[in-house]
Motif scaffolding. Structure first.
Motif, PDB file in Angstrom:
ATOM      1  N   VAL A 101      33.385  38.823  42.963  1.00 14.09           N
ATOM      2  CA  VAL A 101      32.235  39.704  42.742  1.00 14.09           C
ATOM      3  C   VAL A 101      32.242  40.696  43.896  1.00 14.09           C
ATOM      4  CG1 VAL A 101      29.716  39.860  42.792  1.00 14.09           C
ATOM      5  CG2 VAL A 101      30.835  38.045  41.469  1.00 14.09           C
ATOM      6  N   THR A 102      32.363  41.974  43.557  1.00 14.72           N
ATOM      7  CA  THR A 102      32.556  42.984  44.598  1.00 14.72           C
ATOM      8  C   THR A 102      31.583  44.132  44.419  1.00 14.72           C
ATOM      9  OG1 THR A 102      34.905  42.508  44.495  1.00 14.72           O
ATOM     10  CG2 THR A 102      34.273  44.487  45.680  1.00 14.72           C
ATOM     11  N   GLN A 103      30.989  44.576  45.514  1.00 17.36           N
ATOM     12  CA  GLN A 103      30.209  45.805  45.488  1.00 17.36           C
ATOM     13  C   GLN A 103      30.943  46.855  46.313  1.00 17.36           C
ATOM     14  OE1 GLN A 103      28.643  43.395  43.424  1.00 17.36           O
ATOM     15  NE2 GLN A 103      27.994  42.654  45.433  1.00 17.36           N
ATOM     16  N   GLY A 136      38.092  50.142  40.045  1.00 15.47           N
ATOM     17  CA  GLY A 136      36.875  49.348  39.848  1.00 15.47           C
ATOM     18  C   GLY A 136      35.573  50.071  40.132  1.00 15.47           C
ATOM     19  N   PHE A 137      35.572  51.030  41.068  1.00  8.29           N
ATOM     20  CA  PHE A 137      34.288  51.647  41.439  1.00  8.29           C
ATOM     21  C   PHE A 137      33.681  52.496  40.327  1.00  8.29           C
ATOM     22  CE2 PHE A 137      37.445  54.614  43.240  1.00  8.29           C
ATOM     23  CZ  PHE A 137      36.996  55.829  42.746  1.00  8.29           C
ATOM     24  N   TRP A 138      34.465  52.734  39.257  1.00  8.84           N
ATOM     25  CA  TRP A 138      33.911  53.439  38.096  1.00  8.84           C
ATOM     26  C   TRP A 138      33.194  52.482  37.140  1.00  8.84           C
ATOM     27  CZ3 TRP A 138      33.898  58.638  37.837  1.00  8.84           C
ATOM     28  CH2 TRP A 138      34.802  59.329  38.653  1.00  8.84           C
ATOM     29  N   CYS A 170      40.199  46.713  41.821  1.00 14.78           N
ATOM     30  CA  CYS A 170      39.304  47.107  42.921  1.00 14.78           C
ATOM     31  C   CYS A 170      40.115  47.709  44.060  1.00 14.78           C
ATOM     32  CB  CYS A 170      38.547  45.880  43.409  1.00 14.78           C
ATOM     33  SG  CYS A 170      37.532  46.177  44.866  1.00 14.78           S
ATOM     34  N   THR A 171      39.567  48.773  44.672  1.00 15.25           N
ATOM     35  CA  THR A 171      40.235  49.361  45.835  1.00 15.25           C
ATOM     36  C   THR A 171      40.239  48.395  47.017  1.00 15.25           C
ATOM     37  OG1 THR A 171      38.145  50.378  46.399  1.00 15.25           O
ATOM     38  CG2 THR A 171      39.729  51.755  45.227  1.00 15.25           C
ATOM     39  N   GLY A 172      39.442  47.312  46.916  1.00 13.47           N
ATOM     40  CA  GLY A 172      39.485  46.273  47.939  1.00 13.47           C
ATOM     41  C   GLY A 172      40.809  45.530  47.946  1.00 13.47           C
TER      42      GLY A 172
HETATM   43 MO   LIG Z   1      35.943  47.935  44.226  1.00  6.85          MO
END
Ligand SMILES: [Mo]
Ligand SMILES: Nc1nc2c(c(=O)[nH]1)N[C@H]1C(S)=C(S)[C@@H](COP(=O)(O)O)O[C@H]1N2
Length: 336
Positions: free
Chosen positions: A186-188, A310-312, A234-236
Motif C-alpha cells: 500500500v503506497t502513497q 502508479g501515481f496516476w 510504482c515509482t517507489g
Molecule cells: Mo507510487
C-alpha cells in the motif's frame, strides 16, 4: 585526461543521470526502457569518471576556495545516489526499517541537484572552443562506449549471479504481490493517508459539459463491468500484475465527453488530470483479484490507468470531471 575535460564529462553525465531519472519517473511505457537504460549508463559513466575526478579533488582540497563545503557534500551525495541506484538494480530493496534503496536514491538525487547547481555557479569555468574539439568528441565517444559496456556487464552480472534484481521490469521495478492484492504494497505518493470511507454516504460525482451525476455505490455496482489485467508500477520501485474489475470511464462519461481533460480527484484531495483521448484505457475499479478493494488499495473505487506509473492510479476517487483545459497544464507530479 585533462581536468577540464573530466569536469565537462561529469557535468554531462550528471545532467543526463538527473534528467533521465525524472523522465523515468514520468514514463510507464513507450520510451521508458530506453530512458531507464540511459539512466543506468549515465550512473556507470559517473563511476568511470570518479578516479579522474578524485585527482582533481586532491589538487583542489589543498587550496581553500569558496564553495568547498558544498563541493564535499556534493561528492558524498553523488556517492550515496550512485550506490543506492546500483543497490536497487541489484535487488536490495530495503535499506533499513521501511526505507527503500529507491527512496534513498531519490532523496540523495534531490540533494545532488541542489548542491550541483550551487557548485556550478561558484566553480563555473568558461567554455572554450576546444571543449568541442575533435579530441573531446573522441574522448566523449570513448566514455559513452565505456558506460554502455559497463552497463551491460553490470546487468549481466546481476542476471549471472541470480540476484533478486535479475527480473526487474523495463522501468527498473521489482515484482511484489502479483495476483495477490493482499501482498501488494500500500503506497502513497508523498503525504496522503488512507481514509476510512463510509460506503453508505460516499458518492462519486461525475461532471461533464452535459451535466452532473452523483453515483451511490450500489448504482456503480449495478453498472456494466469489465475485467482487465494491468500492471501497477510504482515509482517507489515495485510493480504488480493484477486483475482489475470496474466500470470503463467511457460508460461514466458518455460517448462524447466534449472536453480535453479528465480530472480525477480523491476524497483526500489527491488529483490527476488525464487527456480525454486516453478515455478508452481508463477504468474505475471497484474490485481487484475478484474481491472489493481494501481501504489501503482505494476502497470504494480507484482509477486504473494501464501503461501509466502508479501515481496516476488515483485511489478513493470521489470526483471525475471533464473540462476544456489541456491535461499538461497541471504539475507533472502530484503535490501530496
Ligand atoms: Mo507510487
Ligand atoms: N489518493 C491517492 N491515490 C494514490 C496515491 C496517493 O498518494 N493518494 N498514490 C499513488 C501511487 S504513487 C501509487 S504507486 C499507487 C499505489 O497503489 P496501492 O497502494 O494500491 O498499491 O496509488 C496511487 N494513488
Amino acid at each position: 585526461m585533462a581536468g577540464r575535460r573530466t569536469n565537462l564529462a561529469l557535468l554531462i553525465a550528471l545532467g543526463i543521470a538527473l534528467s533521465t531519472g525524472v523522465v523515468a519517473f514520468a514514463l510507464g511505457s513507450g520510451a521508458a526502457s530506453a530512458v531507464v537504460i540511459a539512466h543506468g549508463a549515465a550512473g556507470v559513466a559517473v563511476v568511470v569518471l570518479a578516479p579522474w575526478k578524485q585527482q582533481i579533488i586532491r589538487r583542489g582540497l589543498g587550496r581553500r576556495r569558496p564553495g568547498r563545503r558544498v563541493a564535499i557534500l556534493l561528492g558524498g551525495a553523488v556517492a550515496i545516489t550512485v550506490a543506492s541506484g546500483f543497490a536497487h538494480a541489484a535487488g536490495v530493496t530495503s535499506i533499513a526499517m521501511s526505507v527503500t534503496a529507491m527512496q534513498v536514491h531519490v532523496a540523495a538525487a534531490l540533494v545532488v541537484s541542489g548542491l550541483f547547481t550551487r557548485h556550478l555557479v561558484t566553480r563555473w569555468v568558461r567554455p572554450r572552443r576546444t571543449d568541442l574539439g575533435r579530441r573531446s568528441v573522441v574522448r566523449a565517444a570513448g566514455l559513452a562506449a565505456a558506460a554502455g559496456v559497463g552497463w551491460s556487464v553490470t546487468e549481466g552480472a546481476i542476471v549471472g549471479a541470480g540476484l533478486p534484481g535479475a527480473d526487474r521490469r523495463f522501468t527498473g521495478s521489482h515484482e511484489r504481490g502479483s495476483q495477490h492484492p493482499d501482498q501488494m504494497p500500500v503506497t502513497q505518493w508523498l503525504f496522503d493517508t488512507v481514509p476510512q470511507v463510509n460506503p453508505a454516504t460516499w458518492r462519486l460525482t461525475v461532471r461533464t459539459p452535459a451535466g452532473t451525476r452523483a453515483w451511490a455505490l450500489p448504482d456503480l455496482r449495478a453498472a456494466p463491468h469489465v475485467t482487465h489485467d494491468a500492471v501497477l508500477d510504482c515509482t517507489g520501485g515495485w510493480y504488480a500484475h493484477q486483475s482489475w474489475t470496474g466500470i470503463p470511464l467511457r460508460h461514466l462519461l458518455g460517448d462524447d465527453p466534449a472536453g480535453r481533460r479528465i480530472v480525477v480527484t480523491s476524497i483526500t484531495g489527491y488529483t490527476r488530470a488525464l487527456p480525454v483521448v486516453a478515455i478508452d484505457d481508463l477504468i474505475l475499479a471497484l474490485v481487484v483479484g475478484g474481491i472489493p478493494l481494501s481501504a489501503g488499495h482505494g476502497f470504494p473505487a480507484r482509477l486504473i490507468a494501464p501503461g501509466r506509473r502508479g501515481f496516476w492510479w488515483v485511489k478513493w476517487v470521489q470526483n471525475i470531471a471533464v473540462d476544456d483545459v489541456p491535461w499538461w497544464v497541471a504539475p507533472p507530479f502530484p503535490a501530496q
